[in-house]
Design an enzyme around this catalytic site. Structure first.
Site, short mmCIF file in Angstrom:
data_model
loop_
_atom_site.label_atom_id
_atom_site.label_comp_id
_atom_site.label_asym_id
_atom_site.label_seq_id
_atom_site.Cartn_x
_atom_site.Cartn_y
_atom_site.Cartn_z
N CYS A 18 -29.55 -14.46 -32.16
CA CYS A 18 -30.38 -15.50 -31.60
C CYS A 18 -29.33 -16.67 -31.30
O CYS A 18 -28.24 -16.64 -31.92
CB CYS A 18 -31.40 -15.84 -32.49
SG CYS A 18 -31.31 -16.47 -33.85
N CYS A 21 -28.05 -18.17 -34.33
CA CYS A 21 -26.72 -17.63 -35.11
C CYS A 21 -25.44 -18.21 -34.29
O CYS A 21 -24.50 -18.47 -35.06
CB CYS A 21 -26.67 -16.12 -34.60
SG CYS A 21 -28.16 -15.30 -35.55
N ASP A 459 -7.98 -24.50 5.65
CA ASP A 459 -6.27 -24.48 6.21
C ASP A 459 -6.14 -23.44 7.02
O ASP A 459 -6.95 -22.44 7.16
CB ASP A 459 -5.25 -24.19 4.77
CG ASP A 459 -3.99 -23.91 5.16
OD1 ASP A 459 -3.41 -24.79 5.86
OD2 ASP A 459 -3.53 -22.98 4.87
N ASP A 665 -1.34 -25.22 -1.17
CA ASP A 665 -2.40 -26.15 -0.96
C ASP A 665 -2.95 -26.61 -2.12
O ASP A 665 -4.18 -27.04 -2.36
CB ASP A 665 -3.53 -25.53 -0.22
CG ASP A 665 -3.11 -25.29 1.27
OD1 ASP A 665 -2.33 -26.12 1.91
OD2 ASP A 665 -3.28 -24.26 1.82
#
Length: 766
Positions: A18, A21, A459, A665
């Protein structure tokens, strides 16, 4: 002396059930000196830790987690993945066995109780059914409940609590109250025998165990993408002798797979860079390399998402894990181990799955105190029902029955499993499906940004177009110079440039078998052109802007397309001519632009090419906003300008996505709110941007955006369900309106529901 860079390690952690934990594991790791960051993934059962190697090591970190009650081991890239899967399978089997045992002890007794009551044999006192329920419940506590009690006791000994604390206390309340009530009635201390909860306690253990088993199966399905990717590459490879170096050169025919002698099958881990391996038809390529002999079609769909096979021949790159279809290939190994494309993809996917949005960190903080708060609510519930019993003068038997029912229900229904699984389950499925489609997310920020963007900047070269320009017409402006002369001079000057236009010119010159001259001097001006000396004479090769900047005046380029990209060549005071380069559109570019616009996204074309060429391409794909003539170092400024303009309320766009080459780029990708890198399977590590499209296809852009929106929508749904479930269920249970069996079923199914909702991402239409 500068401090060393932080090291990282990954731990396989067992026993986490859970969100509490998760909090305990993170707390245990953060206590160690030198730990700078820790992220624990409940769904994966893993902890990623960044630490200072001078202060702490992986073994000590794993030991600290183990001491906290959760068995941990350092993940080894080569061997522990299978061990982790085996441990996960054993964990699932453990819950299944517990569920079967508890179910056998509960269901027959429950059914007999219903039949017994329906036949009118329930007279309010203990009979053989009561004693049977006591025996079956006692066996369930001993055989199934032991694991919960050991975990709860271990947590209490360390001053903490977890989900097992609530389960153990819930079962204890149901069993303990029932035992006291039965003994009280038998000893005449209680005049009336109230409802007993022996079968409810057994049902709790059965339903919780089955719920954990279903959860484990669902986690396996949710995390199947990474396992599928890791299992793509075969474990062995056929190594063949390398070609002879020195002396008489061997012809390429000698390397043909059909004539290769002394084949040797070896583990892939034994393969080294520059080794030669044979890939037979129908086999998967074992490792990254370059084809040195043979020709075949390769199915790369599992890595790129592209269904159409690609042809590979000598000189082409192949990726480990892809499927060789119809021809034998000999490849020279270029990458091994963690450097392979497949390993890089898996690493990126795991990194994305381990990231946490702010709302998940909030959920983890809530979960850290959730169990103690629930224990407090259970105490207040008991006080409230006791007060109610005293004020209404209820008989002691009825009052204590109400208290036991309400307290047991609160303890059972409040387990915080769903809180810890809400985000990681959705991330596992969403990013896993993306990986199978060739869409790689670097972290949760990429997912969050992708669903918020309003404009996409594209681009041109290599993104909207193929990025492989070819030489078209050649215009000669000076007498005494032929087309071949102009092409040879341009190629000689540009032969050391990595620019796509330069490569196209060099390729064209070589195809005409023109002899190139090595330049005496070479100077590259990014985005403009080349200065070079050939045979002692200065040459200038580049754009019209470049020539004008160096004092030349380009002449009219008769016969060249007005929208084509032109590379001019000049020498001394003369302009020798221009070379036309044409770059074809990618076949899906126009459809993708229309698709983005249909999604309500503004599209912008950003390129360093000239205005006429850029507008010609933009017109073909349907983009109106064109930014041409932008140098590589100016693309980031162009994106910034769009972002600033977007801040104007009259401009609809507010967040910008930049799509371009992951290397060239990079500044623009970093400046954008979301960077989408058009990559290739062999260069994943070089790519930048929040999202990497492995296939290089532009069609991945709208697909990535839709998948991001679907994943974030699922995360929000899961978190809403997790919080809503606890906010609504706990008050109802405290009022005694829910039976312990209903609460056990609801709790057991809550985390399964969260994972099931996440699994829908595997089928969402993209």
């Amino acid at each position: 002396m500068s401090a060393p860079a932080p090291s990282e390690c990954v731990l396989n952690v067992q026993g986490m059930d859970c969100a509490s934990c998760v909090s305990h594991v993170e707390k245990a790791i953060r206590k160690l000196p030198g730990v700078s960051n820790v992220s624990v993934n409940l769904a994966l059962g893993r902890a990623n830790v960044a630490f200072d190697p001078r202060a702490v090591g992986p073994a000590r970190i794993a030991s600290a987690v183990t001491d906290a009650g959760y068995a941990a081991a350092v993940k080894d890239e080569n061997t522990s993945e299978q061990a982790h899967e085996d441990a996960h399978a054993a964990h699932a089997r453990k819950w299944l066995i517990r569920g079967i045992i508890a179910g056998v002890l509960w269901l027959p007794v429950e059914i007999m109780h219903w039949v017994h009551s329906a036949l009118g044999h329930d007279h309010g006192g203990p009979d053989w059914m009561t004693w049977l329920a006591l025996v079956s419940s006692s066996l369930a506590i001993l055989l199934v409940g032991g694991g919960f009690y050991r975990s709860a006791f271990s947590a209490a000994r360390r001053g903490t609590s977890n989900m097992d604390t609530l389960i153990a206390m819930g079962a204890s309340v149901a069993y303990g109250y029932s035992l006291v009530a039965l003994l009280g009635y038998q000893t005449k201390q209680w005049g009336v025998l109230p409802h007993l909860y022996f079968t409810e306690g057994t049902a709790l253990l059965a339903l919780v165990s089955i719920g954990h088993w279903l959860e484990a199966l669902a986690r396996t399905r949710a995390g199947s993408a990474i396992r599928d990717l890791m299992h793509l590459a075969p474990s062995t490879a056929i190594r063949v002798p390398k070609p002879e170096s020195g002396g008489k050169k061997r012809s390429l025919a000698i390397l043909q797979p059909s004539t290769t002698p002394a084949q040797e099958e070896v583990p892939v881990s034994a393969i080294e860079v520059s080794d030669h391996v044979l890939v037979r038809p129908g086999d998967r390529v074992p490792i990254d390399g370059v084809v040195v002999a043979g020709r075949s079609s390769i199915d790369e769909s599992m890595l790129t998402g592209e269904p159409v096979p690609v042809t590979r021949q000598p000189g082409d790159t192949v990726i480990g894990g892809t499927l060789n279809q119809d021809g034998a290939l000999t490849i020279r190994v270029t990458r091994v181990g963690s450097e392979t494309a497949l390993a890089q993809i898996v690493k990126l996917v795991e990194s994305a799955q381990n990231s946490k949005p702010a709302v998940q960190r909030l959920a983890d903080r809530i979960a850290a105190v959730f169990v103690p708060v629930v224990l407090g609510i259970a105490l207040l519930t008991s006080i409230g029902w006791y007060t109610h019993g005293v004020l209404t003068e209820l008989p002691p038997a009825e009052m204590w029955a109400n208290i036991a029912k309400a307290v047991c229900s609160v303890l059972i229904i409040a387990c915080p499993c769903a809180l810890g699984l809400a985000v990681p389950a959705a991330l596992m499925v969403g990013t896993g499906r993306g990986a199978k489609l060739g869409i790689l997310y670097r972290d949760i920020n990429a997912l969050q940004s992708a669903e918020q963007i309003d404009a996409v900047v594209l681009d041109k070269t290599g993104t909207v177009t193929r990025g492989r320009p070819v030489v078209g017409k050649i215009f000669v402006a000076t007498d005494g110079v032929s087309e071949d002369d102009l092409l040879r001079l341009a190629a000689s000057a540009e032969q050391f440039s990595s620019h796509p236009l330069a490569k196209a010119i060099v390729t064209a010159a070589k195809s005409r078998q023109l002899d190139l001259v090595e330049p005496d001097d070479f100077q590259n001006e990014p985005g403009l052109g080349i200065r070079a000396k050939l045979n002692g004479q200065p040459y200038f090769v580049g754009s019209e802007e470049f020539l004008r900047g160096t004092g030349f005046q380009p002449v009219a380029d008769h016969g060249l397309q007005t929208h084509a990209t032109k590379v001019w060549v000049a020498r001394d005071a003369d302009v020798l001519g221009a070379i036309e380069l044409v770059d074809e559109l990618k076949p899906d570019s126009a459809d993708v632009v229309r698709e983005l616009q249909a999604m309500g996204l503004k599209t912008v074309l950003l390129t360093g090419d000239n205005e006429s060429a850029a507008r010609a391409i933009a017109g073909q794909v349907g983009i109106e906003d064109v930014r041409a003539g932008v140098k590589p170092d100016g693309k980031a400024n162009a994106v910034r300008e769009l972002q600033q303009r977007a801040s104007n309320p009259s401009d609809k766009a507010s967040r910008i996505a930049m799509v371009g080459d992951g290397v060239n780029d990079a500044p623009a990708l970093a400046q954008a709110d979301l960077g989408i890198a058009i990559g290739s399977g062999s260069d994943i590590a070089k790519e930048t941007g929040g999202i990497v499209l492995v296939s290089g296809s532009l069609s991945g852009v709208p697909m990535a955006i839709r998948l991001s929106k679907a994943t974030m929508r699922t995360i929000r749904m899961n978190l809403f369900f997790a919080f809503f479930y606890n906010i609504i269920a706990i008050p109802i249970a405290s009022l005694g309106l829910l039976s312990p069996i209903v609460c056990a079923a609801a709790m057991a199914l809550s985390d399964v529901t969260v994972i099931g909702n996440a699994l829908r991402l595997k089928r969402v239409k993209l």
